[in-house]
Design a protein around this motif. Sequence first.
Motif, PDB file in Angstrom:
ATOM      1  N   THR A  89       0.661  -1.160   0.070  1.00 49.97           N
ATOM      2  CA  THR A  89      -0.240   0.365   0.200  1.00 49.97           C
ATOM      3  C   THR A  89       0.776   1.574  -0.406  1.00 49.97           C
ATOM      4  O   THR A  89       1.868   0.636   0.130  1.00 49.97           O
ATOM      5  N   GLU A  90       0.140   2.330  -0.011  1.00 56.65           N
ATOM      6  CA  GLU A  90       0.507   2.922   0.025  1.00 56.65           C
ATOM      7  C   GLU A  90       1.840   3.530   1.186  1.00 56.65           C
ATOM      8  O   GLU A  90       2.696   4.191   0.860  1.00 56.65           O
ATOM      9  N   LYS A  93       4.103   1.707   1.702  1.00 56.44           N
ATOM     10  CA  LYS A  93       5.778   2.330   1.429  1.00 56.44           C
ATOM     11  C   LYS A  93       6.233   3.154   1.521  1.00 56.44           C
ATOM     12  O   LYS A  93       7.544   2.836   1.423  1.00 56.44           O
ATOM     13  N   TYR A 122       8.045  -3.586  -4.660  1.00 56.34           N
ATOM     14  CA  TYR A 122       6.982  -2.208  -5.207  1.00 56.34           C
ATOM     15  C   TYR A 122       8.094  -1.969  -6.638  1.00 56.34           C
ATOM     16  O   TYR A 122       6.611  -1.829  -7.466  1.00 56.34           O
ATOM     17  N   ASN A 128       2.469   1.573  -6.886  1.00 55.50           N
ATOM     18  CA  ASN A 128       2.449   2.752  -6.126  1.00 55.50           C
ATOM     19  C   ASN A 128       3.845   3.756  -6.324  1.00 55.50           C
ATOM     20  O   ASN A 128       4.585   3.966  -5.770  1.00 55.50           O
TER      21      ASN A 128
END
Length: 135
Positions: A89-90, A93, A122, A128
């Motif tokens: 997820t944001e 990260k 990622y 993201n």
Amino acid sequence: MIKISKGVYKYDPSKAYKRELEDFTVAQKEAILKRDGYKCVICGRGKKDGVELHIDHIKPKDFGGEATIENGQTLCAQHNFIKKNLKQTETGKKMFIRLYELAKSEKNEELIKFCADVLETYEKHDINGHIVWEK
Ligand SMILES: [Zn+2]
């Protein structure tokens, strides 16, 4: 017990107590909370904002992270949940970038490598991608 050679065994307390070392003691939790100002290190919310605080292993237990004050951080219930369950997820990260920076400042090679591995995952999957990881 560790087998040294045939019929020779040695007691290794570091192994016997490993399980216990992975969990923070009440005193360690208090020290971590105090150091972090009784606030979530991600969003800055604390008890006065009505959020529940948790002590999180910065380097997860699954990756050999130990219950030391250095490896502890204060997270609100929400961010603790996100870190544990929603790695891609944001917030995840951002959290790993933060951890990577911390590892660099501490020159913790093992942790740098761990974060780099996660962050490269990622990047490889372009998850993201708008959040820039400066290596
Ligand atoms: Zn939070």
